[in-house]
Design a protein around this motif. Structure first.
Motif, PDB file in Angstrom:
ATOM      1  N   THR A  80       1.130  -1.215  -0.063  1.00 29.92           N
ATOM      2  CA  THR A  80       0.038   0.073   0.092  1.00 29.92           C
ATOM      3  C   THR A  80       0.942   1.297  -0.147  1.00 29.92           C
ATOM      4  N   PRO A  81       0.380   2.454  -0.624  1.00 27.09           N
ATOM      5  CA  PRO A  81       1.054   3.709  -0.545  1.00 27.09           C
ATOM      6  C   PRO A  81       1.276   4.126   0.887  1.00 27.09           C
ATOM      7  N   GLY A  82       2.170   5.194   1.319  1.00 31.52           N
ATOM      8  CA  GLY A  82       2.267   5.607   2.557  1.00 31.52           C
ATOM      9  C   GLY A  82       1.855   7.208   2.695  1.00 31.52           C
ATOM     10  N   HIS A  83       1.731   7.903   1.417  1.00 28.01           N
ATOM     11  CA  HIS A  83       1.422   9.239   1.757  1.00 28.01           C
ATOM     12  C   HIS A  83       0.110   9.378   2.082  1.00 28.01           C
ATOM     13  N   VAL A  84      -0.189  10.649   2.671  1.00 30.17           N
ATOM     14  CA  VAL A  84      -1.611  10.859   3.305  1.00 30.17           C
ATOM     15  C   VAL A  84      -2.555  11.013   2.346  1.00 30.17           C
ATOM     16  N   ASP A  85      -2.232  11.480   1.119  1.00 29.87           N
ATOM     17  CA  ASP A  85      -3.125  11.709   0.100  1.00 29.87           C
ATOM     18  C   ASP A  85      -3.702  10.465  -0.705  1.00 29.87           C
ATOM     19  N   PHE A  86      -2.948   9.312  -0.416  1.00 32.05           N
ATOM     20  CA  PHE A  86      -3.446   8.084  -0.962  1.00 32.05           C
ATOM     21  C   PHE A  86      -3.950   7.014   0.085  1.00 32.05           C
ATOM     22  N   SER A  87      -4.365   7.559   1.231  1.00 29.64           N
ATOM     23  CA  SER A  87      -5.204   6.596   2.115  1.00 29.64           C
ATOM     24  C   SER A  87      -6.351   5.976   1.889  1.00 29.64           C
ATOM     25  N   TYR A  88      -6.866   6.474   0.641  1.00 32.03           N
ATOM     26  CA  TYR A  88      -8.077   5.723   0.053  1.00 32.03           C
ATOM     27  C   TYR A  88      -7.520   4.444  -0.269  1.00 32.03           C
ATOM     28  N   GLY A 342     -11.876  16.507  -8.672  1.00 32.39           N
ATOM     29  CA  GLY A 342     -11.685  16.288  -7.226  1.00 32.39           C
ATOM     30  C   GLY A 342     -10.593  15.361  -7.002  1.00 32.39           C
ATOM     31  N   PHE A 343      -9.611  15.957  -6.306  1.00 33.12           N
ATOM     32  CA  PHE A 343      -8.449  15.220  -5.744  1.00 33.12           C
ATOM     33  C   PHE A 343      -8.402  15.078  -4.581  1.00 33.12           C
ATOM     34  N   LEU A 344      -7.486  13.894  -3.827  1.00 33.76           N
ATOM     35  CA  LEU A 344      -7.541  13.940  -2.310  1.00 33.76           C
ATOM     36  C   LEU A 344      -6.437  14.857  -1.928  1.00 33.76           C
ATOM     37  N   GLY A 345      -5.531  15.361  -2.554  1.00 32.58           N
ATOM     38  CA  GLY A 345      -4.663  16.486  -2.035  1.00 32.58           C
ATOM     39  C   GLY A 345      -3.860  16.783  -3.066  1.00 32.58           C
ATOM     40  N   MET A 346      -2.758  17.648  -2.709  1.00 36.42           N
ATOM     41  CA  MET A 346      -1.898  18.256  -3.865  1.00 36.42           C
ATOM     42  C   MET A 346      -1.061  17.237  -4.394  1.00 36.42           C
ATOM     43  N   HIS A 348      -1.599  14.232  -5.094  1.00 31.71           N
ATOM     44  CA  HIS A 348      -2.685  13.526  -5.835  1.00 31.71           C
ATOM     45  C   HIS A 348      -3.008  14.100  -7.056  1.00 31.71           C
ATOM     46  N   MET A 349      -3.119  15.398  -7.088  1.00 35.42           N
ATOM     47  CA  MET A 349      -3.185  16.319  -8.387  1.00 35.42           C
ATOM     48  C   MET A 349      -2.075  16.493  -9.132  1.00 35.42           C
ATOM     49  N   GLU A 350      -0.820  16.502  -8.429  1.00 38.26           N
ATOM     50  CA  GLU A 350       0.423  16.529  -9.260  1.00 38.26           C
ATOM     51  C   GLU A 350       0.648  15.189 -10.108  1.00 38.26           C
ATOM     52  N   VAL A 352      -1.561  13.036 -10.914  1.00 36.76           N
ATOM     53  CA  VAL A 352      -2.725  12.840 -11.930  1.00 36.76           C
ATOM     54  C   VAL A 352      -2.405  13.619 -13.260  1.00 36.76           C
ATOM     55  N   GLN A 353      -1.883  14.782 -13.055  1.00 32.12           N
ATOM     56  CA  GLN A 353      -1.561  15.653 -14.108  1.00 32.12           C
ATOM     57  C   GLN A 353      -0.110  15.105 -14.996  1.00 32.12           C
ATOM     58  N   GLU A 354       0.503  14.646 -14.015  1.00 30.18           N
ATOM     59  CA  GLU A 354       1.695  14.033 -14.588  1.00 30.18           C
ATOM     60  C   GLU A 354       1.575  12.604 -15.607  1.00 30.18           C
ATOM     61  N   ARG A 355       0.612  11.721 -14.930  1.00 33.84           N
ATOM     62  CA  ARG A 355       0.018  10.668 -15.493  1.00 33.84           C
ATOM     63  C   ARG A 355      -0.604  11.012 -16.948  1.00 33.84           C
ATOM     64  N   LEU A 356      -1.358  11.967 -16.915  1.00 32.97           N
ATOM     65  CA  LEU A 356      -2.223  12.290 -18.089  1.00 32.97           C
ATOM     66  C   LEU A 356      -0.930  12.691 -19.258  1.00 32.97           C
ATOM     67  N   GLU A 357      -0.091  13.356 -18.829  1.00 31.60           N
ATOM     68  CA  GLU A 357       1.022  13.492 -19.875  1.00 31.60           C
ATOM     69  C   GLU A 357       1.757  12.725 -20.450  1.00 31.60           C
ATOM     70  N   ARG A 358       2.086  11.757 -19.483  1.00 31.17           N
ATOM     71  CA  ARG A 358       3.194  10.539 -19.740  1.00 31.17           C
ATOM     72  C   ARG A 358       2.306   9.472 -20.591  1.00 31.17           C
ATOM     73  N   GLU A 359       1.023   8.985 -19.575  1.00 34.16           N
ATOM     74  CA  GLU A 359       0.414   7.646 -20.285  1.00 34.16           C
ATOM     75  C   GLU A 359      -0.240   8.073 -21.328  1.00 34.16           C
TER      76      GLU A 359
END
Length: 597
Positions: A80-88, A342-346, A348-350, A352-359
C-alpha cells in the motif's frame, strides 16, 4: 475447508519512505516468487512515476507460496502507499486482509501516517505484526523506537521483529510471523458468492481487469457474474491469481485473492468496493465500504480546445487505475471546455497531471485548486461551491461555511515554536500538545482545509528540517468570512485566476498575486493593467508596460515636427490596439497562486 487454512492475506502499512517496497522485494525473493532475472529494486512499483519519486502511488497485489514445517502456504501480499493523499488506496487494501505488517523506520521512529494507517487497520480487526526496519543504519535507535511501538499498540517487546530490508535481515522471521500470527480467512465455500473488488486496471487489449478478494463461495471460469452496485452482468472469461504476471485458474476459492477479465469496456461500470456475486444465485453486498471524499478541486483543460474528447477518454481510463479521481465537465470563459476534478490532495493532483501527460500524451492546463464551500442563501437554500465561478452574489448570501480538518503533526520538540507559528498563520486553532517521548511531540490543530491545500506540507517539512509528519481528516464545516477575489486583465475578468479567500487575507493575497502575474505575463505592444478586485472594489493593481517600436529610427536629423507626427501616429495606433488587443496568458500564470509565499 483444508485449503483455506493455508491462505494468509496481509498488507504492509507504513509512513512514506519507511521501506515497504524494499521489504516487499525481499519477501518475494525469499519465497522464490521471482527469479534473479525478474528482480529489480521496488519491483511492485511498476509506474515510472513511482520509481522517479520513490513513492508508492497504487496498491499492488501479489501471491507468494511459502513452505513451513512441511506445509505449503499461500500468502497474498497487498502493498500500500504511505502518503496521506493516498489513504483511500490503503483503506481498500485493509478491507481485503486479515493481517498487517506495521513497518517503522528505526532511524525516524513513529510518524503521523503510521498512526493513522494503524487505526484504519485496527478498525477492521486486523492482526498487527510490528516490524522495526532499517536497523543496519548508523542512525538507528532500535531500543527507543521499540519502546514507542510497544506504547502505541500495547504488544510485548519480543513481538517486535527487527529487520533490515536492504540487508535481508529478519525476512524469515517476518514470514513465520505472518503464518503463525495472522488468522486464516473465515468464510463459507458453500454459501452464495461474495467477492469484494479492491482494485481495477485498464488493459488496452483485454478491457478492464478487476482485482477481488473472495469472502464467501467460489468463483469458476465462465460463470455468469453480477456486480451488485451497478447491477451489470458479465461472463467470467478468465480468472486467476496474481504473481508478477497473471496465472489463469479454473476456480478461485473462499479467502483467496484473484483477478477477473470479462471484456468490460466502460470505466464507470467498475466501482471499487463493489461486490461480485453470481447472477444465478446472488449474495448480499459486502458492508463497510465508503465512497471516496475528494478534498481539493481544480479545473483541468486541454491546451487545444479540439482535444476535449480525447482528454475525456484519457480521464476515463485513468479513473480505472485511480478510483479516487472524481470529475465532471465544466466550461470557462478563458479556457473553453474542460473538467472540474476532485483530488484527495495536492500530491494526488500533481500525480494525475503527470500521468495524463505521460501515459496518454495529453498536455493540460490546471487551474488554481480550491476546496468545497457551502453557502446558505437568504432564502434558506444551501448550495455547494466547488469553483470560484459558482459563488453566488454576496447580497443573496446569508453566510458561507468552509471545511475544517483535524490535523495531527508529530515532530521533534525543538521545532514546536515554528510549527505553531505556521499553523496560527494558516488560521489554525491549537487543540492539544502531547509529548510522546522526551523529544517527540504530537500537536493537534483544527484548521481550514483551504489553507493547507497549497503549500502547507512543503513549508512544514522546511521548518522542521524534514522531521515533522502530518496526517489529517475532515471534521465538518464551520462559518467563515470568505470572499471571491477576481483578477482582471485590461478590465476583463479571467475566471481561471479567481479564488475564494478569507477576507482578512484578501488584500495581501490580491497584492501578491498581481505582483506575481506582472512577472509572468509577457510584455505586449500595448500596456496591460492587472487588477485584483473584490466585487466592484479594486484592491491592487500592477501595470505591464508596453513594448514600443522605434518609429524615429529612419529620421536622421531633420525637423522636430516630422518626429512628432510619427509619434502621434504611433500613439493613436497604441490606443486602438489597447481597445481590441487580447492579452496572452502563459500556462505558468494559472499556477502563480501556488508560488505566492
Amino acid at each position: 475447508m483444508k485449503e483455506m487454512d493455508n491462505i494468509r492475506n496481509f498488507c504492509i502499512i507504513a509512513h512514506i519512505d519507511h521501506g515497504k517496497s524494499t521489504l516487499a522485494d525481499r519477501l518475494l525473493e525469499f519465497t522464490g516468487t521471482l527469479n534473479q532475472r525478474q528482480m529489480q529494486a521496488q519491483v511492485l512499483d511498476n509506474m515510472d512515476l513511482e520509481r522517479e519519486k520513490g513513492i508508492t502511488i497504487k496498491a499492488h497485489a501479489i501471491q507468494m507460496n511459502y513452505r513451513l514445517e512441511n506445509r505449503e502456504y499461500t500468502l497474498n501480499l497487498i502493498d500500500t502507499p504511505g502518503h496521506v493523499d493516498f489513504s483511500y488506496e490503503v483503506s481498500r487494501s485493509i478491507a481485503a486482509c486479515e493481517g498487517a505488517l506495521l513497518i517503522v523506520d528505526a532511524a525516524q521512529g513513529i510518524q503521523a501516517q503510521t498512526i493513522s494507517n494503524l487505526y484504519l487497520a485496527l478498525d477492521h480487526d486486523l492482526e498487527i505484526i510490528p516490524v522495526l526496519n532499517k536497523i543496519d543504519l548508523p542512525a538507528a535507535m532500535p531500543e527507543e523506537v521499540t519502546d514507542q511501538i510497544v506504547d502505541l499498540i500495547g504488544c510485548q517487546r519480543e513481538d517486535v521483529i527487527r529487520a533490515s530490508a536492504k540487508e535481508g535481515v529478519g525476512i524469515e522471521e517476518i514470514l513465520k510471523a505472518v503464518v503463525h500470527r495472522v488468522s486464516p480467512p473465515k468464510g463459507n465455500g458453500k454459501a452464495p458468492l461474495q467477492a469484494m473488488i479492491f482494485d481495477s486496471v485498464f488493459n488496452s487489449f483485454r478491457g478492464i481487469e478487476v482485482y477481488f478478494r473472495v469472502f464467501n463461495g467460489v468463483i469458476k471460469k465462465n460463470d455468469k457474474v453480477k456486480f451488485v452496485n451497478t447491477g451489470m452482468e458479465y461472463n467470467a472469461d478468465e480468472i486467476g491469481v496474481l504473481k508478477l504476471d497473471k496465472h489463469p485458474r479454473e476456480e478461485i476459492s473462499t479467502g483467496n485473492v484473484g483477478y477477473l477479465i470479462s471484456g468490460i469496456k466502460v470505466a464507470k461500470e467498475v466501482k471499487v468496493g463493489d461486490t461480485i456475486t453470481l447472477a444465478a444465485n446472488p449474495g448480499e453486498a459486502i458492508k463497510g465500504f465508503e465512497n471516496v471524499k475528494p478534498m481539493v478541486f481544480a479545473g483541468i483543460y486541454p491546451v487545444e480546445t479540439s482535444e476535449f474528447e480525447e482528454l475525456r477518454a484519457s480521464m476515463e481510463k485513468l479513473q480505472l487505475n485511480d478510483a479516487a479521481l472524481v470529475w465532471e465537465p465544466e466550461t470557462s470563459a478563458a479556457l473553453g471546455f474542460g473538467f472540474r476534478c476532485g483530488f484527495l490532495g495536492m500530491l494526488h493532483m500533481e500525480i494525475v497531471q503527470e500521468r495524463l501527460e505521460r501515459e496518454f500524451g495529453m498536455t493540460v492546463i490546471t487551474t488554481v485548486p480550491s476546496v468545497e464551500f457551502r453557502a446558505t442563501l437568504t432564502s434558506g437554500e444551501i448550495i455547494t461551491i466547488n469553483a470560484p465561478s459558482e459563488m453566488p452574489d454576496p447580497t443573496t448570501m446569508a453566510f458561507i461555511e468552509e471545511p475544517f480538518i483535524a490535523a495531527q503533526i508529530i515532530s521533534k520538540a525543538e521545532f514546536i515554536g515554528p510549527i505553531i507559528t505556521l499553523c496560527m498563520d494558516k488560521r489554525g486553532i491549537i487543540k492539544n500538545q502531547v509529548y510522546l517521548t522526551s523529544d517527540r511531540v504530537e500537536l493537534s490543530f483544527d484548521m481550514p482545509l483551504s489553507e493547507i491545500v497549497f503549500d502547507f506540507f512543503d513549508k512544514l517539512k522546511t521548518i522542521s528540517k524534514g522531521y515533522a509528519s502530518l496526517d489529517y481528516h475532515l471534521i465538518g464545516f464551520r462559518e467563515s468570512d470568505m470572499v471571491k477575489l477576481d483578477v482582471m486583465l485590461n478590465g476583463d475578468r479571467v475566471d481561471a485566476l479567481s479564488a475564494i479567500v478569507h477576507r482578512a487575507k484578501s488584500y495581501e493575497w490580491g497584492r501578491k498575486l498581481c505582483e506575481k502575474l506582472k512577472e509572468l505575463i509577457p510584455r505586449h505592444m500595448f500596456e496591460v493593467a492587472i487588477q485584483a478586485s473584490i466585487g466592484q472594489k479594486i484592491i491592487a493593481r500592477e501595470t505591464v508596460s508596453a513594448m514600443r517600436k522605434n518609429v524615429l529610427a529612419k529620421c536622421y536629423g531633420g525637423d522636430i515636427s516630422r518626429k512628432r507626427k510619427l509619434l502621434e501616429k504611433q500613439k493613436k495606433g497604441k490606443k486602438r490596439m489597447r481597445q481590441i488587443g487580447t492579452v496572452e496568458v502563459p500556462q505558468e500564470a494559472f499556477m502563480a497562486v501556488l508560488k505566492i509565499n
